[in-house]
Write a protein that holds these residues in place. Structure first.
Motif, mmCIF file in Angstrom:
data_model
loop_
_atom_site.group_PDB
_atom_site.id
_atom_site.type_symbol
_atom_site.label_atom_id
_atom_site.label_comp_id
_atom_site.label_asym_id
_atom_site.label_seq_id
_atom_site.Cartn_x
_atom_site.Cartn_y
_atom_site.Cartn_z
ATOM 1 N N ASP A 12 22.222 -29.535 85.792
ATOM 2 C CA ASP A 12 22.973 -29.591 84.806
ATOM 3 C C ASP A 12 24.057 -30.678 85.428
ATOM 4 O O ASP A 12 24.793 -30.392 84.120
ATOM 5 C CB ASP A 12 22.556 -29.248 83.518
ATOM 6 C CG ASP A 12 23.305 -27.342 83.969
ATOM 7 O OD1 ASP A 12 23.127 -27.047 82.785
ATOM 8 O OD2 ASP A 12 23.447 -27.089 84.881
ATOM 9 N N ILE A 14 26.817 -28.451 86.300
ATOM 10 C CA ILE A 14 27.552 -27.316 85.865
ATOM 11 C C ILE A 14 28.086 -26.620 86.915
ATOM 12 O O ILE A 14 26.430 -25.914 87.784
ATOM 13 C CB ILE A 14 27.090 -26.755 84.642
ATOM 14 C CG1 ILE A 14 26.572 -26.602 83.313
ATOM 15 C CG2 ILE A 14 28.168 -25.120 84.412
ATOM 16 C CD1 ILE A 14 25.965 -25.684 82.716
ATOM 17 N N GLU A 16 27.771 -23.796 89.479
ATOM 18 C CA GLU A 16 27.218 -22.234 89.107
ATOM 19 C C GLU A 16 27.824 -21.733 90.987
ATOM 20 O O GLU A 16 26.931 -22.071 91.920
ATOM 21 C CB GLU A 16 26.142 -22.418 88.835
ATOM 22 C CG GLU A 16 25.576 -23.146 87.354
ATOM 23 C CD GLU A 16 24.287 -22.502 86.697
ATOM 24 O OE1 GLU A 16 23.269 -22.120 87.682
ATOM 25 O OE2 GLU A 16 23.926 -22.883 85.827
ATOM 26 N N PRO A 17 29.183 -21.066 90.532
ATOM 27 C CA PRO A 17 29.195 -20.746 92.180
ATOM 28 C C PRO A 17 27.919 -19.926 92.223
ATOM 29 O O PRO A 17 27.228 -19.001 91.212
ATOM 30 C CB PRO A 17 30.454 -19.817 92.201
ATOM 31 C CG PRO A 17 30.427 -19.987 90.061
ATOM 32 C CD PRO A 17 29.228 -20.512 89.949
ATOM 33 N N PRO A 18 27.686 -19.158 93.544
ATOM 34 C CA PRO A 18 26.837 -18.384 93.860
ATOM 35 C C PRO A 18 26.553 -16.963 93.567
ATOM 36 O O PRO A 18 28.197 -16.939 93.852
ATOM 37 C CB PRO A 18 25.956 -18.125 95.598
ATOM 38 C CG PRO A 18 27.434 -19.462 96.334
ATOM 39 C CD PRO A 18 28.317 -19.884 94.874
ATOM 40 N N ARG A 19 25.682 -16.584 93.395
ATOM 41 C CA ARG A 19 26.208 -14.733 92.982
ATOM 42 C C ARG A 19 26.223 -13.843 93.655
ATOM 43 O O ARG A 19 26.108 -14.474 95.450
ATOM 44 C CB ARG A 19 24.803 -14.317 92.131
ATOM 45 C CG ARG A 19 23.495 -14.049 92.620
ATOM 46 C CD ARG A 19 22.913 -14.407 92.000
ATOM 47 N NE ARG A 19 21.509 -13.113 92.642
ATOM 48 C CZ ARG A 19 20.375 -13.263 93.715
ATOM 49 N NH1 ARG A 19 20.280 -14.785 93.422
ATOM 50 N NH2 ARG A 19 19.757 -12.754 93.952
ATOM 51 N N ARG A 21 26.156 -10.715 95.770
ATOM 52 C CA ARG A 21 25.170 -10.590 96.966
ATOM 53 C C ARG A 21 25.135 -11.400 97.694
ATOM 54 O O ARG A 21 24.717 -11.379 98.518
ATOM 55 C CB ARG A 21 24.173 -9.613 96.019
ATOM 56 C CG ARG A 21 24.417 -8.248 96.144
ATOM 57 C CD ARG A 21 23.277 -7.530 96.132
ATOM 58 N NE ARG A 21 24.236 -6.980 94.626
ATOM 59 C CZ ARG A 21 23.825 -5.917 93.368
ATOM 60 N NH1 ARG A 21 22.033 -5.791 93.478
ATOM 61 N NH2 ARG A 21 23.983 -5.540 92.962
ATOM 62 N N ALA A 198 35.545 -2.891 82.032
ATOM 63 C CA ALA A 198 35.153 -3.230 80.456
ATOM 64 C C ALA A 198 33.746 -3.171 80.669
ATOM 65 O O ALA A 198 33.764 -1.960 79.479
ATOM 66 C CB ALA A 198 35.944 -4.322 80.248
ATOM 67 N N PHE A 199 33.179 -3.488 81.612
ATOM 68 C CA PHE A 199 32.039 -2.842 81.506
ATOM 69 C C PHE A 199 31.437 -1.599 81.330
ATOM 70 O O PHE A 199 30.525 -1.094 80.383
ATOM 71 C CB PHE A 199 30.947 -4.142 82.306
ATOM 72 C CG PHE A 199 31.174 -3.205 83.427
ATOM 73 C CD1 PHE A 199 30.511 -2.998 84.187
ATOM 74 C CD2 PHE A 199 31.948 -4.556 84.943
ATOM 75 C CE1 PHE A 199 30.341 -1.910 85.580
ATOM 76 C CE2 PHE A 199 32.334 -4.009 85.757
ATOM 77 C CZ PHE A 199 31.115 -2.724 86.144
ATOM 78 N N ALA A 202 32.025 -1.315 77.826
ATOM 79 C CA ALA A 202 31.170 -1.805 77.080
ATOM 80 C C ALA A 202 29.925 -0.741 76.826
ATOM 81 O O ALA A 202 29.154 -0.314 75.745
ATOM 82 C CB ALA A 202 31.051 -2.778 76.952
ATOM 83 N N HIS A 217 25.243 1.021 87.001
ATOM 84 C CA HIS A 217 26.775 0.275 86.536
ATOM 85 C C HIS A 217 27.588 0.181 88.009
ATOM 86 O O HIS A 217 27.981 -0.983 88.532
ATOM 87 C CB HIS A 217 27.778 0.092 85.470
ATOM 88 C CG HIS A 217 26.710 -0.674 84.211
ATOM 89 N ND1 HIS A 217 26.730 -2.011 84.682
ATOM 90 C CD2 HIS A 217 26.026 0.299 83.535
ATOM 91 C CE1 HIS A 217 25.592 -1.932 83.112
ATOM 92 N NE2 HIS A 217 25.599 -1.356 82.526
ATOM 93 N N PRO A 220 25.354 0.032 92.319
ATOM 94 C CA PRO A 220 25.624 -1.302 92.120
ATOM 95 C C PRO A 220 27.040 -1.813 93.016
ATOM 96 O O PRO A 220 27.544 -2.224 93.873
ATOM 97 C CB PRO A 220 25.173 -2.078 91.342
ATOM 98 C CG PRO A 220 24.186 -1.350 90.264
ATOM 99 C CD PRO A 220 25.189 0.104 90.817
ATOM 100 N N HIS A 221 28.951 -1.162 92.301
ATOM 101 C CA HIS A 221 29.436 -2.294 92.980
ATOM 102 C C HIS A 221 29.881 -1.659 94.279
ATOM 103 O O HIS A 221 31.252 -1.430 94.847
ATOM 104 C CB HIS A 221 30.192 -1.708 91.300
ATOM 105 C CG HIS A 221 30.371 -2.471 90.645
ATOM 106 N ND1 HIS A 221 30.468 -4.213 90.692
ATOM 107 C CD2 HIS A 221 28.822 -3.466 89.871
ATOM 108 C CE1 HIS A 221 30.570 -5.146 89.688
ATOM 109 N NE2 HIS A 221 29.352 -4.495 88.934
#
Lengths: 306, 329
Positions: A12, A14, A16-19, A21, A198-199, A202, A217, A220-221
């Motif tokens: 569409d 927009i 969308e930067p590739p993710r 990884r 923050a995540f 959360a 969480h 993976p980082h």
């Protein structure tokens, strides 16, 4: 520009930067040194595992052709017992590369577990784990390995088979237990910064257990540093194993490794240069390629370029 | 049946380099089933810490030193970590100030994880996820479930946060400045969303905000906090029509109105006191235009002035006409 292509490709319009990884993967592939290193290491591994099928057995003796220089028949010459050096170098690579892989995976796993728990939990547990890690960091590797090798066979509890500390598996296990500390340090530092994001708060507010926050969480980082350190561990394992075997403490003959081939070359060094040069070259190529891979990984995961 | 949240005498201290500072002081209030209560105040008034103390998620260095938080048959101020985890997200959910999504995890996975934490099976959770996104007004839900957070706009991320909070059908939602980072139109949409979900499901909502516009739009009851204390509590319409405490009046008076010809904003003079260095007597007296000598010594209690309103001011009766006139001006 890949970002523009992504924008065009997305349905569409927009952007969308590739993710993250996938982007790291793309940057790694764009890094020539890293790609060359990967190809080299992969080729070396294939040669080591497939090559010997087409060659003379590395243990078949030919006492009429001892210490022959490289020739059409024996590309890398023969040793003092007339064994084909090409075959021996390649079979030795199986042990050396296998140990490197096992150490990279095993030590990374230990280091990651220690680092994530220490970094996320903090407090006293962090203090204790990091003191142990620091102790491990200053442990002189060679004397410890030498002592371990001199112990020989140890019995393990339960159904586990006895472990021969002077065999490939034994050396790999000892190196694993010795080398996890750098990874633990690096992972802890990353985990501490991830913990404040923050995540994570959360997830805690959503009732997630600490164990699942760490696994899903925090870990993976930390993947970038884990991979970079893992590659360095592989290179370090090859070098340490070679040093150890060269000194006569590592994997014992008849199982050939690059290190004990060098040890075996020592007696004939003046008149048979090929005995030392080719195992040395193999070590050099393997370590060099792993270093370029590690470099490529570091650049690919560098947050300043993400 | 939705439970009632009763906070009684909640007091929170924070350890700093200079010693201990009281950041929440003897705060008491209730949130009735289905009610929306707003806590308003300036930055540093203690409203976020009050909300986080209720959740049991105080930052390091902050501790509850007194008070009780009753929820069902438990005192949340004293419950252990395990039973708190069982309750967080399933009975009481939290919507943070900024979208807090894990950047390397797909939206759908995060929703599924939020449900699995509370024992929903993976398959069931996956089936419920698209409905949750639709419920918060995200179109094309099945595609969005596969998105990563950075592929969504800020407003959309905050909607996902609301969806995450609603994933386990909580009875009470605590939202800390849920609209602060958003543009005005998105703010309105998120507020309408919270409001709709509250009415549709009979949930209670505890809203922490400094934005009086937000309060006017959704709150049933308002607590005004200043320097860690509640200075006024009232029904929203009453508070806006007739503030009693000089601080509340100052807050309302400071909101610029359309068509206002004055050049300067009507700010409250002075600055909010630093925690740990509170004035003696009434904490607001240095900034209060109605202060008299007794205000410097007597600390006011939060006392009811009528059925709807409680005010912490010893001169509340003497100054009420003057305050009303000042706000009208």
């Amino acid at each position: 520009m890949s970002a523009v292509e992504d924008a065009i490709r997305s349905r569409d319009g927009i952007v969308e930067p590739p993710r993250t990884r996938a982007r790291a993967g793309r940057r790694f592939v764009a890094n020539r040194g890293a790609v060359a290193g990967s190809v080299l290491l992969f080729t070396l591994a294939i040669l080591c595992w497939v090559g010997p099928w087409f060659l003379e057995s590395p243990t078949s003796l030919d006492l009429d052709a001892t210490l022959e220089p490289p020739s059409a028949e024996h590309w890398l010459g023969t040793d003092a017992l007339g064994r084909d050096m090409l075959s021996r170098v390649l079979v030795a690579g199986r042990s050396s590369l296998g140990i490197a892989l096992a150490v990279a995976v095993g030590a990374s796993a230990i280091g990651t577990a220690v680092g994530v728990v220490a970094g996320y939990r903090g407090g006293m547990l962090d203090g204790i784990l990091m003191s142990v890690t620091d102790l491990w960091l200053v442990l002189p590797a060679l004397p410890v390995l030498a002592v371990a090798a001199s112990i020989g066979v140890v019995d393990l509890p339960g159904p586990l088979p006895a472990l021969d500390l002077s065999g490939s598996v034994g050396v790999a296990v000892v190196l694993m237990l010795l080398l996890w500390s750098v990874t633990a340090r690096v992972v802890r530092a990353t985990a501490r910064s991830v913990r404040e994001r923050a995540f994570v708060g959360a997830a805690r507010a959503a009732g997630a257990r600490p164990r699942s926050i760490m696994a899903r969480h925090v870990m993976p980082h930390c993947l970038g540093p884990i991979l970079v350190e893992g590659a360095l561990l592989a290179a370090g394992a090859i070098l340490l194993e070679s040093t150890l075997s060269f000194l006569g403490f590592g994997v014992q003959p008849p199982t050939p490794t690059w290190g004990n081939l060098l040890d075996g070359a020592l007696g004939n060094l003046q008149h048979a240069w090929w005995l030392a040069v080719f195992p040395g070259l193999a070590i050099f190529l393997a370590v060099l390629s792993i270093y370029t891979i590690s470099d490529g990984l570091r650049d690919a995961f560098d947050p300043r370029r993400a | 049946m939705t439970a009632r949240l009763v906070v009684d005498g909640l007091t929170v201290d924070v350890r700093t380099e200079h010693g201990t500072a009281r950041v929440v002081d003897d705060v008491s209030f209730t949130v009735e089933p289905g009610e929306c209560v707003a806590i308003v105040g300036e930055s540093g008034a203690g409203k976020t810490l009050t909300a986080r103390a209720v959740l049991g998620l105080l930052p390091r260095g902050a501790t509850i030193v007194a008070g009780e938080v009753h929820w069902r048959d438990r005192d949340l101020a004293r419950t252990d970590a395990r039973s708190r985890r069982g309750m967080l997200g399933s009975e009481i959910a939290y919507v943070p100030q900024e979208p807090a999504l894990d950047p390397v995890m797909r939206i759908g996975k995060q929703l599924v994880e939020a449900m699995r934490v509370h024992g929903v099976r993976a398959g069931d959770a996956r089936r419920r996820a698209p409905g949750l996104l639709s419920a918060v007004g995200i179109a094309d839900a099945s595609r969005r479930l596969r998105s990563y957070p950075h592929q969504l706009s800020g407003g959309m991320q905050q909607r996902v946060m609301v969806a995450l909070a609603l994933a386990n059908d909580p009875e009470l939602v605590i939202a800390d400045e849920p609209t602060t980072g958003l543009d005005v139109i998105t703010q309105t949409q998120v507020l309408e969303l919270l409001e709709r979900l509250r009415h549709a499901e009979g949930r209670s909502l505890l809203l922490v905000t400094h934005d009086l516009g937000v309060v006017a739009g959704v709150a049933d009851r308002v607590l005004v906090m200043y320097a860690g204390r509640i200075v006024e509590e009232s029904r929203a319409e009453v508070l806006f029509a007739r503030p009693r405490h000089p601080y509340t009046a100052g807050l309302l008076g400071a909101v610029p109105r359309l068509g206002d010809r004055r050049d300067a904003l009507r700010a409250i003079p002075g600055a909010a006191p630093q925690p740990g260095r509170l004035p003696v007597g009434c904490v607001f007296h240095p900034r209060c235009r109605y202060a008299e000598p007794s205000c410097l010594v007597l600390a006011p209690r939060l006392d009811p002035v009528d059925a709807d309103t409680r005010v912490a001011c010893i001169r509340v009766d003497a100054i009420q006409d003057a305050v009303a006139r000042w706000v009208q001006r």
